[in-house]
Write a protein that holds these residues in place. Structure first.
Motif, PDB file in Angstrom:
ATOM      1  N   ASN A  76       4.910  10.795   1.243  1.00 25.52           N
ATOM      2  CA  ASN A  76       4.935  10.598   2.618  1.00 25.52           C
ATOM      3  C   ASN A  76       5.427   9.207   3.323  1.00 25.52           C
ATOM      4  OD1 ASN A  76       3.837  13.004   3.907  1.00 25.52           O
ATOM      5  ND2 ASN A  76       1.462  12.497   3.211  1.00 25.52           N
ATOM      6  N   ASN A  77       5.234   8.440   2.546  1.00 21.81           N
ATOM      7  CA  ASN A  77       5.635   7.096   3.135  1.00 21.81           C
ATOM      8  C   ASN A  77       7.007   6.884   2.750  1.00 21.81           C
ATOM      9  OD1 ASN A  77       3.323   5.996   4.229  1.00 21.81           O
ATOM     10  ND2 ASN A  77       2.820   5.185   1.905  1.00 21.81           N
ATOM     11  N   GLN A 131       0.870  -1.115   0.009  1.00 22.10           N
ATOM     12  CA  GLN A 131       0.160   0.121  -0.205  1.00 22.10           C
ATOM     13  C   GLN A 131       0.951   1.165  -0.119  1.00 22.10           C
ATOM     14  OE1 GLN A 131      -3.528  -0.139  -0.167  1.00 22.10           O
ATOM     15  NE2 GLN A 131      -2.827  -2.065  -0.416  1.00 22.10           N
ATOM     16  N   ILE A 132       2.253   1.153  -0.278  1.00 20.03           N
ATOM     17  CA  ILE A 132       3.196   2.253  -0.055  1.00 20.03           C
ATOM     18  C   ILE A 132       2.580   3.363  -0.808  1.00 20.03           C
ATOM     19  CG2 ILE A 132       4.770   1.360  -1.829  1.00 20.03           C
ATOM     20  CD1 ILE A 132       6.943   2.765  -0.207  1.00 20.03           C
ATOM     21  N   LYS A 165       9.039   9.426   5.293  1.00 23.60           N
ATOM     22  CA  LYS A 165       8.965   8.604   6.987  1.00 23.60           C
ATOM     23  C   LYS A 165       9.835   7.441   6.645  1.00 23.60           C
ATOM     24  CE  LYS A 165       3.919   9.684   8.231  1.00 23.60           C
ATOM     25  NZ  LYS A 165       2.534   9.224   7.995  1.00 23.60           N
ATOM     26  N   LEU A 166       9.807   6.614   5.676  1.00 20.10           N
ATOM     27  CA  LEU A 166      10.654   5.233   5.548  1.00 20.10           C
ATOM     28  C   LEU A 166      12.204   6.001   5.673  1.00 20.10           C
ATOM     29  CD1 LEU A 166       9.034   3.292   2.811  1.00 20.10           C
ATOM     30  CD2 LEU A 166       9.207   2.529   5.096  1.00 20.10           C
ATOM     31  N   HIS A 210      13.438   6.717   8.968  1.00 19.92           N
ATOM     32  CA  HIS A 210      13.818   5.818   9.724  1.00 19.92           C
ATOM     33  C   HIS A 210      14.938   5.066   9.393  1.00 19.92           C
ATOM     34  CE1 HIS A 210       9.749   6.350  11.376  1.00 19.92           C
ATOM     35  NE2 HIS A 210      10.118   5.544  12.478  1.00 19.92           N
ATOM     36  N   PRO A 265       0.514   9.940  -1.115  1.00 22.23           N
ATOM     37  CA  PRO A 265       0.907   8.935   0.000  1.00 22.23           C
ATOM     38  C   PRO A 265       2.218   8.440  -0.123  1.00 22.23           C
ATOM     39  CG  PRO A 265      -1.235   8.479  -1.006  1.00 22.23           C
ATOM     40  CD  PRO A 265      -0.656   9.707  -1.710  1.00 22.23           C
ATOM     41  N   LEU A 266       2.607   8.074  -1.555  1.00 20.43           N
ATOM     42  CA  LEU A 266       4.015   7.538  -1.783  1.00 20.43           C
ATOM     43  C   LEU A 266       5.168   8.357  -1.116  1.00 20.43           C
ATOM     44  CD1 LEU A 266       6.003   5.458  -3.035  1.00 20.43           C
ATOM     45  CD2 LEU A 266       5.682   7.000  -5.259  1.00 20.43           C
ATOM     46  N   LEU A 283       6.386   1.016  10.133  1.00 23.27           N
ATOM     47  CA  LEU A 283       7.629   1.973   9.771  1.00 23.27           C
ATOM     48  C   LEU A 283       8.631   1.509  10.943  1.00 23.27           C
ATOM     49  CD1 LEU A 283       5.849   5.385   9.383  1.00 23.27           C
ATOM     50  CD2 LEU A 283       7.280   4.204   7.600  1.00 23.27           C
ATOM     51  N   GLN A 292       2.415   3.144  11.838  1.00 22.88           N
ATOM     52  CA  GLN A 292       3.661   3.638  12.527  1.00 22.88           C
ATOM     53  C   GLN A 292       4.365   2.103  12.872  1.00 22.88           C
ATOM     54  OE1 GLN A 292       4.576   6.487  12.695  1.00 22.88           O
ATOM     55  NE2 GLN A 292       6.425   6.159  13.758  1.00 22.88           N
ATOM     56  N   GLN A 326      -0.590   4.101  -1.885  1.00 24.43           N
ATOM     57  CA  GLN A 326      -1.908   4.331  -1.614  1.00 24.43           C
ATOM     58  C   GLN A 326      -2.412   4.812  -0.506  1.00 24.43           C
ATOM     59  OE1 GLN A 326      -1.293   0.909  -3.164  1.00 24.43           O
ATOM     60  NE2 GLN A 326      -1.507   2.292  -5.063  1.00 24.43           N
ATOM     61  N   SER A 327      -1.737   4.555   0.522  1.00 28.00           N
ATOM     62  CA  SER A 327      -1.977   4.667   1.953  1.00 28.00           C
ATOM     63  C   SER A 327      -1.070   4.983   3.032  1.00 28.00           C
ATOM     64  CB  SER A 327      -3.350   4.189   2.628  1.00 28.00           C
ATOM     65  OG  SER A 327      -2.575   2.668   2.544  1.00 28.00           O
ATOM     66  N   PRO A 328      -0.997   5.755   4.119  1.00 26.10           N
ATOM     67  CA  PRO A 328       0.126   6.060   4.810  1.00 26.10           C
ATOM     68  C   PRO A 328       0.430   4.688   5.671  1.00 26.10           C
ATOM     69  CG  PRO A 328      -1.457   7.605   5.418  1.00 26.10           C
ATOM     70  CD  PRO A 328      -2.141   6.719   4.430  1.00 26.10           C
ATOM     71  N   LEU A 329       1.612   4.336   5.732  1.00 29.35           N
ATOM     72  CA  LEU A 329       2.248   3.103   6.415  1.00 29.35           C
ATOM     73  C   LEU A 329       2.033   3.225   7.905  1.00 29.35           C
ATOM     74  CD1 LEU A 329       5.499   2.439   4.628  1.00 29.35           C
ATOM     75  CD2 LEU A 329       3.555   1.116   4.265  1.00 29.35           C
TER      76      LEU A 329
END
Lengths: 207, 508
Positions: free
Chosen positions: B14-15, A114-115, B18-19, B22, B11-12, A125, A122, A117-120
């Protein structure tokens, strides 16, 4: 090898089949880090073993290069497939098991898929597997994509500063960043899949 | 979509943000390992072969890795790799593996080795081996098996002691008539030569046990054993030695304490046909241990027949007649070679025409980084051994020194290719030469294999400047010859070669 993606051109493949040193060099240097990182986390961060596996993988690959069919999958996918067998064999010989091999449960895989499509979540992560997957992904994408991702998302550099550093227009950096994200997504997804699916049940990427 | 919008709604992105936050990126395969594998893949390397001068036997044996011996597929199972430093050490205690031996050895100032050789693999015939060395003072004491006296059936030993200035060599004489006896003979050498010899003796042993320290390869942890309350990992390294019509292998087993890096035991094996024969066993291989000065005393022991005294001891010349070839009245000799960390090579050499001994004019007007002097035989370039594509080096003048009426040229050789071969991937260098006296004369076969690795300024000052001073009447070194200057010069030359291929050997 195209700088933009992980596909191998017909000429490059022919060069490998003819065992041309230059072609081998370009091919190896393009994929070495990705395969190494892929192996590294599966052999519990044993650098020596990971290096051994890279060598074995590429030696097998060059000897079976005529079996590779680009229509069936990217070169990196094929190499990681070959390396997984090497990893399994190496770990078995040493009576060891991979820390990561069995960890990817379905939920985690679903999150990874879903990377775009939607926030992962927490907790996803923060999973060690995620960190390691990011390392593998970064190692597998072209250097200039890694660089721009690192500058922007890790060092938090604004596009304007990156443009100055790279001597590019801001719009060009934005485009570069877009391509880098797409490359990241593709590689991330491919690695996640390869981690989750047991080797035995996966179809070989061969003619 | 602007940057802010993208950050908020994609979303990509943003992810990934965040990734990335980390995960500190940056894991890559060590460059040395890449070079090694690439060499194996392209067949350029000729495999990690190296010269092995065995501790027990005279002569040299070529080692060859399984990569070449068995071909690619099988070789993969026994790859020879460098370990790489992984920056995630964190707070976990250090665990020593075989790859950690290299830095331990490299920083060591003293060594002590004790063990036994088993002639013909027979323990009953064992002979003791002792070797103490102080690399800082150039002192050593080495006791090696010499053989067995056929008249008495007793083993005898070959002993060499160096006190930093004099060497006392004990030789066992077996005259046709009368009793056998030990004879002592002194030679003397400069402090530099003593240090060089001490180092070379130690590294000769290390080479045959661990291989090249810059590429400790092929070691596999096979077992564990506790000796005297200490738990050791047992590592093994097998090396194939090709020989005409057959194949032999050597095996080194090392008991390594993973908590300290100390070596508790080493076994050396030789495989003939299908059986491994134990050639030697060492129970001590210690670094940085205090060594008594008594060990290095060159006072003749009682009963030793002396052939000369310290007063009459001949002075050794650096390298003696090693690496020297002659052609009629012309002679050329490589006195000493060094490989810098960037792969460039410094060579101290001389060439003499017996009919024209005065060479002062030949060294006039030379510049640092400029053309080489037109000596009778000119070492104008190098080529890797074995020859590999892009393995040629161009020669440039650095300086000259003079000692006892002889002139010594110091040159730097820079690889024509962007990627300079790694020293541990090659055996040495062929010295490309031509006669400036007789242009029709063919090139002479000349090579060096025993060059020293120069990795730091300290190495440079000790060995390069030390050698220059040693081959100089007054011990003076040209002031422009500094580590910084030479590394910068090497870099400049490489850049110019890359920009102007017309300067390469092929095109000159």
């Amino acid at each position: 090898m195209s700088e933009k993606d992980n596909n191998l051109s017909a000429d490059e493949l022919a060069g490998l089949e003819r065992r041309e040193p230059k072609a081998i060099e370009r091919w190896f240097l393009h994929y070495a880090d990705a395969v190494y990182t892929f192996a590294f986390y599966r052999v519990n961060k044993d650098t020596e073993l990971a290096t051994d596996i890279v060598q074995e993988t590429f030696l097998i690959a060059i000897n079976q290069i005529t079996d590779y069919n680009a229509d069936r999958g990217e070169m990196l996918t094929w190499l990681t497939y070959l390396s997984k067998n090497c990893i399994r064999k190496a770990l078995k010989q040493r009576g060891r098991s991979s820390q990561i091999w069995d960890k990817l449960d379905e939920q985690l895989l679903h999150d990874y898929e879903q990377i775009a499509q939607s926030p992962l979540p927490q907790d996803t992560l923060e999973r060690q597997e995620t960190t390691e997957l990011v390392h593998m992904t970064l190692a597998s994408i072209p250097g200039h994509y890694q660089e721009v991702l690192r500058k922007h998302y890790y060092e938090n550099q604004p596009l304007k500063d990156i443009a100055q550093t790279l001597d590019l227009k801001e719009s060009a950096v934005k485009a570069l960043l877009h391509r880098a994200r797409q490359a990241f997504k593709t590689a991330f997804g491919a690695f996640a899949q390869s981690l989750a699916v047991p080797v035995a049940s996966k179809a070989r990427v061969r003619k | 979509m602007n940057e802010m919008n993208s950050r908020n709604f994609d979303p990509l992105e943003n992810n990934i943000r965040k990734l990335m936050s980390h995960a500190q990126p940056g894991l890559t395969m060590p460059q040395a390992s890449k070079e090694k594998i690439l060499a194996a893949l392209t067949g350029r390397e000729g495999s990690p072969s190296s010269l092995l001068q065995t501790f027990f036997m005279k002569g040299k044996t070529m080692m060859k890795s399984r990569i070449v011996k068995f071909g690619f597929p099988v070789a993969a199972a026994i790859v020879l790799m460098l370990l790489a430093f992984w920056p995630e050490a964190g707070v976990t205690p250090k665990v020593y593996g075989m790859s950690d031996i290299a830095p331990l050895i490299k920083q060591a100032k003293t060594f002590h080795l004790h063990g036994w050789a088993y002639p013909r693999g027979t323990k009953a015939l064992r002979q003791e081996i002792q070797h103490w060395a102080d690399l800082e003072t150039g002192q050593f004491r080495m006791v090696k098996p010499g053989g067995t006296d056929p008249k008495t059936g007793k083993p005898y030993y070959s002993t060499q002691i160096c006190d930093g200035k004099y060497i006392l060599k004990e030789t066992y004489h077996q005259p046709l008539e009368g009793e056998s006896y030990l004879e002592g003979r002194y030679t003397q050498m400069s402090a530099f030569q003593a240090k060089l010899l001490t180092r070379n003796n130690v590294y000769s042993f290390i080479m045959q046990t661990f291989g090249n320290l810059d590429r400790i390869t092929g070691t596999v942890k096979i077992d564990q054993e506790t000796i005297d309350g200490i738990s050791y990992d047992i590592w093994e390294r097998v090396v194939i030695i090709p020989s005409p019509g057959s194949e032999r292998s050597t095996k080194i087993s090392v008991w390594l304490d993973p908590t300290t890096g100390n070596i508790g035991k080493m076994l050396m094996w030789m495989k003939n046909k299908e059986e491994w024969a134990l050639l030697g066993e060492f129970d001590r291989f210690e670094f940085n241990v205090p060594l008594s000065q008594e060990l290095f005393s060159t006072k003749p022991p009682a009963g030793l027949r002396m052939a000369n005294t310290k007063d009459t001891a001949p002075m050794e010349e650096l390298s003696g007649d090693i690496n020297k070839v002659c052609s009629g009245s012309l002679a050329v000799q490589a006195k000493i070679g060094f490989t810098l960390s960037d792969g460039s090579v410094i060579l101290g050499w001389q060439s003499i025409d017996a009919n024209h001994p005065d060479q002062a004019d030949l060294f006039n007007g030379l510049e640092l980084g400029g053309a080489l002097p037109k000596l009778p035989i000119e070492i104008y370039g190098l080529e890797t051994l074995p020859a590999i594509p892009n393995g040629k080096y161009n020669g440039y003048h650095l300086a000259h020194t003079q000692k006892g009426g002889k002139y010594y040229e110091w040159s730097i050789y820079v690889c024509e290719n962007k990627t300079t071969p790694l020293r541990h991937n090659i055996l040495g260098y062929a010295l490309l030469n031509r006669s400036n006296v007789d242009i029709k004369a063919s090139s002479l076969a000349l090579a060096i294999h025993d060059d020293l690795m120069i990795a730091t300024q300290e190495d440079f000052d000790t060995w390069v400047l030390g050698a220059m001073a040693d081959l100089s009447d007054n011990g003076m070194i040209p002031k422009e010859i500094t580590y910084e200057n030479i590394m910068a010069l090497s870099s400049r030359i490489r850049e110019s070669l890359n920009k102007e291929p017309s300067k390469t050997l092929e095109n000159r």
